[in-house]
Every structure is written in structure tokens, then in C-alpha cells.
Design a protein around this motif. Structure first.
Motif, PDB file in Angstrom:
ATOM      1  N   ALA A 174      11.077  26.676  23.828  1.00 35.98           N
ATOM      2  CA  ALA A 174      11.973  26.100  24.819  1.00 35.98           C
ATOM      3  C   ALA A 174      12.752  27.232  25.468  1.00 35.98           C
ATOM      4  O   ALA A 174      13.084  28.217  24.797  1.00 35.98           O
ATOM      5  CB  ALA A 174      12.925  25.106  24.164  1.00 35.98           C
TER       6      ALA A 174
ATOM      7  N   ARG B 151       4.484  29.755  28.841  1.00 39.69           N
ATOM      8  CA  ARG B 151       4.471  28.971  27.606  1.00 39.69           C
ATOM      9  C   ARG B 151       3.671  29.708  26.532  1.00 39.69           C
ATOM     10  O   ARG B 151       2.777  30.507  26.853  1.00 39.69           O
ATOM     11  CB  ARG B 151       3.894  27.582  27.865  1.00 39.69           C
TER      12      ARG B 151
ATOM     13  N   TYR C  54      12.919  22.433  26.801  1.00 43.34           N
ATOM     14  CA  TYR C  54      11.504  22.234  26.447  1.00 43.34           C
ATOM     15  C   TYR C  54      10.656  22.130  27.702  1.00 43.34           C
ATOM     16  O   TYR C  54       9.582  22.746  27.825  1.00 43.34           O
ATOM     17  CB  TYR C  54      11.377  20.963  25.604  1.00 43.34           C
ATOM     18  N   ASP C  55      11.142  21.350  28.682  1.00 42.06           N
ATOM     19  CA  ASP C  55      10.378  21.136  29.905  1.00 42.06           C
ATOM     20  C   ASP C  55      10.220  22.416  30.725  1.00 42.06           C
ATOM     21  O   ASP C  55       9.220  22.589  31.434  1.00 42.06           O
ATOM     22  CB  ASP C  55      11.058  20.068  30.771  1.00 42.06           C
TER      23      ASP C  55
ATOM     24  N   PHE D 292       9.952  25.085  18.722  1.00 45.48           N
ATOM     25  CA  PHE D 292      10.859  24.064  19.230  1.00 45.48           C
ATOM     26  C   PHE D 292      11.271  23.076  18.155  1.00 45.48           C
ATOM     27  O   PHE D 292      12.441  22.690  18.071  1.00 45.48           O
ATOM     28  CB  PHE D 292      10.185  23.319  20.401  1.00 45.48           C
ATOM     29  N   ASP D 293      10.314  22.636  17.323  1.00 44.76           N
ATOM     30  CA  ASP D 293      10.609  21.598  16.335  1.00 44.76           C
ATOM     31  C   ASP D 293      11.254  22.145  15.066  1.00 44.76           C
ATOM     32  O   ASP D 293      11.781  21.384  14.249  1.00 44.76           O
ATOM     33  CB  ASP D 293       9.339  20.826  15.964  1.00 44.76           C
TER      34      ASP D 293
ATOM     35  N   VAL E  46       5.404  26.118  20.298  1.00 45.78           N
ATOM     36  CA  VAL E  46       6.157  25.634  21.450  1.00 45.78           C
ATOM     37  C   VAL E  46       7.481  26.374  21.550  1.00 45.78           C
ATOM     38  O   VAL E  46       8.242  26.434  20.585  1.00 45.78           O
ATOM     39  CB  VAL E  46       6.408  24.111  21.353  1.00 45.78           C
TER      40      VAL E  46
ATOM     41  N   ASN F  88       7.178  23.982  29.174  1.00 44.91           N
ATOM     42  CA  ASN F  88       6.032  23.178  28.746  1.00 44.91           C
ATOM     43  C   ASN F  88       5.642  22.069  29.721  1.00 44.91           C
ATOM     44  O   ASN F  88       4.566  21.483  29.574  1.00 44.91           O
ATOM     45  CB  ASN F  88       6.317  22.563  27.363  1.00 44.91           C
TER      46      ASN F  88
ATOM     47  N   ARG G  10      18.303  20.459  24.827  1.00 45.63           N
ATOM     48  CA  ARG G  10      17.066  21.059  24.322  1.00 45.63           C
ATOM     49  C   ARG G  10      15.838  20.467  25.001  1.00 45.63           C
ATOM     50  O   ARG G  10      14.847  21.173  25.254  1.00 45.63           O
ATOM     51  CB  ARG G  10      16.966  20.841  22.812  1.00 45.63           C
ATOM     52  N   ALA G  11      15.895  19.163  25.330  1.00 46.77           N
ATOM     53  CA  ALA G  11      14.760  18.527  26.000  1.00 46.77           C
ATOM     54  C   ALA G  11      14.524  19.162  27.369  1.00 46.77           C
ATOM     55  O   ALA G  11      13.371  19.384  27.778  1.00 46.77           O
ATOM     56  CB  ALA G  11      15.021  17.025  26.147  1.00 46.77           C
TER      57      ALA G  11
END
Length: 631
Positions: A531, A524, A510-511, A573-574, A529, A514, A506-507
Motif C-alpha cells: 500500500a 505494484r 491499497y488502491d 498489506f495484510d 501487496v 493495486n 489504508r484502503a
């Protein structure tokens, strides 16, 4: 000389008496037979002949049921049942069918070509089977036919229901359409429902309409009517009401579906939006689309040819029927497999010089100069091909395909739509069985970047993304309710993967959207946010001849030779709520063609919120039908 003795009166009388006795006995026997037969006809077979006499003046007719209605999640109708007037003819009741049709043509619009079609249809049917002559008539036409019924033997006016799709093209691939039962339809089914023999009775031909046909159809009723010697209806004797079909509420949102189709306009493309927590399919958009209302009474040849000859394939539901190499959107599968089987960690780096030599063949990275030393997160962010070539060779195709199937790739989604494809998560045995060839190390490398034999549909990519986001085995859900019966949520169980490994993947996602170096940074979201992951799949390599002609860019090639563009993502995302998958056929790069569309669709999904389901009152079907009644 002797003389013959003449008969006496006594002898003569004796002979007369014997003849009289024989004659009398015969007459008595004949009278007995007649009496016995009369007894049989008048007493023992009275009920049978009474029934035959009754059938001469009483007709029994099937009463078609109202077809179940289909709604979106907010209770907006996606289908209606519109009342229409129809004229039918029964060949055995018409003295001269052609002459009767000629008389009828003086009362209603009935061109000669249509008369010939009706006669041909009657010739194919049994003499007692009604054949539709005309439909969609005005009340004035019906009144004229009824007033002239004595000179129109075999002609019967009917009031029926016709399907209507108020949202037009928006749901043509999801809801589908109905059409008249054809001889081909009857030859392809074991369904013995007598409704199928009613002239031009409509059945589902595509989409939800076809997949749950019997649920939507309902049950026939019966009506007994008294007719006179020329077939004119005198009165209704009794009736048994039909049972309406089941109402169905879908999970899709009509507004989000329309918005997604608008963003796909002009493309051969597909977009899927799914709730990652309960599996609800919120949008299932395939472009281009078509007007399902044209199919209800039978589509014209020019309209059919226009649809069938369109290179963008408007008749295909690309969301479930289209399967494509997933390209770099598959790299999350490979990365998770590497973590799951302990073959890589988040810190380990792989050097990317822009290519990799495998069995004497050079496998290129999309960035010719390479990415340098990258770890998993950075490889996902920049979509480094060499990293995933290396990782795929470590893992092996069997374990890659195992993780792919766990995430939904290569598994047919269980949703009520026709021709849903299962995609492909290939194995060595599969290639041996299907291709009669051994698996090669280059096949594994290609699979590592979602090329080669790997295939996935847009809905499978949305499922894959939803499972990565939620960490559950969530299953897609297209139907919320059948009448008042709620369909369950499936797949709430946790995936077998370590939550820390899922967080690492997931990280990287995310990148992608973002980080300033992410391949979809320009797509974006503003207020939340998202991903995601871009993907570009090669359809056909640029040949040496094309390079000699100066064709070195994808956009300079024929449309059908250009690369496919893909994007998958989830947001927020969160606290993940929605997953999205977009493919633009021959659209070029995923970051340029697919990601901007996915961004807009995701923003719209978040704006709408999809907080719950609208009510479906039991009387709603009748309200909608009555609203369409002719006056």
C-alpha cells in the motif's frame, strides 16, 4: 705637657678577644644556617627533589584507547581500527627543531612543505605538547629513526590506531567519520579529556561517530618510561592499560543499504526503510555519498572543494537533514483528521471540476479536467487535490497539525545522528510568530495537499507510514546494542485513532498501488501487496515567460526548478512489516521517479527478511584489529 697613655698588653689582648668572639659568633651562625638548610634539603625536602630528579629521566605518556567498533545488524563491521606507525616531535626536547626535522627527512619521506607545516604547528602549541610529523609509515622507516635517535632529540616513534571504513561510501552519512582534533574542535567543547591533546588524536566529526563520541572513545591509559639524557627510551617501568571504547550494533542492514544506494545512483535523493513493528531503521540511504576514509587523516583541498561544490550536496544526510513539502503523501494525514474529528465519512463525496475558488483565487487540481464526484478512498487513489482542499477547510489548520504531529510530522526523531531536523506542522501562532503575518484560508488549503508551510524529512515520512500501518506510536530505533546492553523498543502504545478510520485510510493507500486507476499501479509488487501514496511537490511554478518560450513541462526546465518526487508505502498489506519513504529531488512526478525505486527497495527488504541480529563476540574487536597489524 701631657703625653698620651700608650695601650698596655692587657688592653690589646682584650680588644683581640672581642673581635675573635664576634668573628666566631658570625661563623657559628653561618654554619648553623647552612646546617639548617642542608637539613631542609636533605631530609624535609628530600622527596620533592627526588621526584624532580626522577622526572629528569622518567616520562609519563598517555596511552590512547582502541575506539569502539560499529557493526550492522548482522554483525558485519562498519568500522575497523588499523595499526599505523607515527613520528612525533616535542619542541622543548629538540635543541633545534628545524635542524632535527632536516635530519629526519633523510630517513623518512618528509617534504619541505610538511616540515614548514610542522614548525608552524609547534609554534602554536606549548613547548611540551607533542606534534605529529608523519603518519602511516612503514616499519623500515621506524627502524631507521630508532637507530638514529641520539641525533634526533625530541623525535619519538609511536604505534597507534587509525580508523578505517571497510564499506566505503555506503555508510558515510550514517556512521560518519573521524578526523584529527583541531583547534576549532577544542574551542567548541568543554571536554577536558587529556586525550584531546594527543597529536592528531581522532574524534568523531559526523554521523554516529560524532553523536556518541564519548561512548566510542574509551578511557586513556598511562605508561611510565625511562629515557636517557638524549631522550632515547631505555625501558618501560610500568603501565596502566587503557579502556577500549564501547562497541555499537546498529539496526541497519548493510546489504539493504547498499542496494538502496545503488537504486538512487545518479540522483539527489534519499530512501528510508523502517520495521513498522519495532521501529528498526533498516536502511538510511542518502545520495550522492562520499568516501569517509578520505577524512580520517584530513581531506585534501581538491577533494573537499569537489564535495562542497557539488549541486547534489553529497555531504548532506538528506534522510534526516532534508525537509521538503510532503505533497500528496500528506493527504493521509488530512483524511485521517477528517475522520477523527467527524467531519467526513467514507461514503461522502466531493465534486472535483479540476479547480476550486477560494477567496477569489483559483486552486487547481493536478488533473485539469477534474475527478468528478469522489469519496475519501477514491480521492486517495487518484490523489484528487480538490477533495483535500475542501476537507482541509472543514478541519482547520490547528487540528490538521495536531494529527500530523501524532503521526510524527513536525516532531524531531530521537535518533543519534547530528543535525536531525524537526520538519514543520504549522499553526496560526507559528506564522504570526515567525512570519509576522496572519494565517490565511489559502494557507489551510495548501496545507491540505502537503504544500505551503508543511515540511517533513524522509525519515518522518517513514515514521508516519509505519504508524498508519501498525496503528501504534512506534519510534525509530537506530542502535540495537551498546556492547551487551540492548536498547529498548519505544512507542508500542496504540494510537488514539479509531481502528476503523485507520482501515479507511489504508484502503485508499491499497488502491494507489493495486487499483488500475491508482497513481502508482505500475509500481505494484509481484509476490506481495504494498500500500502506498505518491507525491509531487512544486518547487517553482512555471512562469508566464517560460510558457511564452514553449516551456510547459517540468522536464524541460532547469534541474533545480523541477518538482520533487515522493513515495511512501508499507508491505505486506495484510500483515505490515516494512515502511518505505523515497524522495528524488527535482525528479518530477512521484509515480514516475520515486515509486519505482520504492518498489525495488521494498522487494529487497522482503527478500532479505531481517529475521534477527548477528552475534557480537567480545573478542571481535581485537580479532579485527589484529588482522590489520603490520608485519
Amino acid at each position: 705637657m701631657k703625653h698620651k697613655k700608650s695601650p698596655t698588653d692587657k688592653d690589646f689582648t682584650s680588644r683581640i678577644s672581642r673581635r675573635a668572639l664576634l668573628l666566631g659568633s658570625g661563623q657559628l651562625g653561618l654554619a648553623g644556617v647552612l646546617g639548617w638548610r642542608m637539613h631542609q634539603l636533605g631530609v624535609k625536602q628530600a622527596d620533592q627533589f627526588r621526584l624532580l630528579a626522577e622526572e629528569n629521566r622518567v616520562n609519563i605518556r598517555l596511552q590512547p584507547p582502541a575506539r569502539g567498533l560499529i557493526y550492522d545488524r548482522s554483525g558485519n563491521p562498519l568500522t575497523l581500527n588499523r595499526q599505523v606507525y607515527t613520528i612525533e616531535i616535542v619542541r622543548e626536547q629538540a635543541d633545534d627543531p628545524e635542524e632535527v626535522l632536516r635530519r629526519l627527512a633523510q630517513l623518512i619521506p618528509l617534504p619541505d612543505s610538511q616540515i614548514q607545516n610542522v614548525l608552524a604547528e609547534m609554534a602554536r602549541r606549548r613547548a611540551f605538547v607533542p606534534v605529529t610529523v608523519a603518519t602511516g609509515l612503514e616499519w623500515e622507516h621506524i627502524a631507521a629513526v630508532s637507530a638514529n635517535s641520539p641525533v634526533l632529540p625530541g623525535i619519538t616513534p609511536q604505534l597507534g590506531l587509525n580508523r578505517q571504513y571497510p564499506r566505503g561510501a555506503d555508510f558515510s552519512h550514517v556512521v560518519g567519520y573521524v578526523g584529527p582534533v583541531s583547534d576549532y574542535d577544542l574551542s567548541q567543547t568543554n571536554d577536558k579529556d587529556p586525550l584531546l591533546l594527543i597529536p592528531r588524536f581522532q574524534i568523531g566529526k559526523n554521523g554516529i561517530e560524532a553523536k556518541i563520541e564519548q561512548t566510542l572513545r574509551g578511557k586513556a591509559g598511562l605508561k611510565r618510561i625511562e629515557v636517557n639524557s638524549v631522550g632515547r627510551v631505555m625501558r618501560e617501568l610500568d603501565a596502566q592499560a587503557s579502556t577500549p571504547g564501547t562497541n555499537v550494533q546498529l539496526t541497519v542492514d548493510a546489504e539493504l543499504q547498499r542496494f538502496a544506494l545503488e537504486k538512487l545512483q545518479g540522483q539527489s535523493a534519499a530512501a528510508v526503510v523502517m520495521d513498522v513493528n519495532n521501529g528498526d531503521i533498516l536502511a538510511l540511504a542518502s545520495a550522492p555519498t562520499f568516501d569517509p576514509n578520505k577524512f580520517v587523516d584530513g581531506i585534501s583541498v581538491p577533494d573537499w572543494n569537489a564535495l562542497n561544490g557539488n549541486k547534489y550536496r553529497p555531504l548532506a544526510n538528506k534522510t534526516v537533514q532534508g525537509t521538503y513539502p510532503p505533497g500528496s503523501t500528506f493527504k493521509m494525514v488530512v483524511g485521517l483528521a477528517g475522520l477523527h474529528f467527524g467531519l467526513i465519512n467514507e461514503r461522502e463525496r466531493v465534486y472535483c471540476p479540476g479547480h476550486m475558488e477560494i477567496s477569489g483565487r483559483r486552486f487547481h487540481c493536478w488533473r485539469r479536467g477534474g475527478h468528478g464526484n469522489v469519496n475519501l478512498r477514491e480521492a486517495l487513489r487518484g490523489s484528487c487535490d480538490v477533495y483535500f482542499y475542501e476537507l482541509a477547510l472543514r478541519i482547520g489548520i490547528e487540528r490538521i497539525s495536531q494529527v500530523a504531529r501524532t503521526l510524527g510530522v513536525g516532531i524531531r526523531p530521537d535518533i543519534p545522528l547530528p543535525a536531525v531536523r524537526e520538519g514543520l506542522a504549522p499553526t496560526k501562532d507559528w506564522k504570526k510568530r515567525v512570519k509576522q503575518e496572519d494565517w490565511l484560508i489559502g494557507d489551510t488549503a495548501n496545507s491540505g495537499i502537503g504544500q505551503g508551510f508543511v515540511l517533513a524529512s524522509p525519515i518522518q515520512l517513514a515514521i508516519m507510514t509505519a504508524r498508519l500501518a501498525s496503528g501504534t506510536q512506534i519510534e525509530p530505533r537506530l542502535v540495537n546494542m551498546f556492547d551487551d546492553k540492548l536498547e529498548p523498543v519505544r512507542g508500542a502504545e496504540k494510537l488514539e485513532f479509531d481502528p476503523r478510520h485507520l482501515d479507511m485510510v489504508r484502503a485508499g493507500m491499497y488502491d494507489v498501488t493495486n487499483h488500475t486507476r491508482g497513481t502508482a499501479y505500475r509500481s505494484r509488487l509481484k509476490d506481495t501487496v504494498m500500500a502506498g501514496k505518491t507525491g509531487t511537490t512544486q518547487v517553482r511554478a512555471i512562469s508566464k515567460r517560460e510558457r511564452e518560450q514553449g516551456i510547459i513541462k517540468n522536464k524541460d526546465r532547469k534541474w533545480e526548478w523541477r518538482d520533487h518526487a515522493l513515495f511512501v508505502g508499507y508491505a505486506p498489506f495484510d500483515n505490515p512489516r516494512y515502511s518505505v519513504a523515497v524522495i528524488v529531488e527535482h525528479g518530477g512526478g512521484g509515480s514516475a521517479a520515486a515509486a519505482p525505486i520504492a518498489k525495488l527497495v521494498m522487494e529487497k527488504a522482503i527478500e532479505l527478511g531481517q529475521s534477527g541480529y548477528g552475534p557480537l563476540p567480545s573478542q571481535k574487536r581485537n580479532d579485527l584489529r589484529l588482522r590489520e597489524e603490520p608485519t
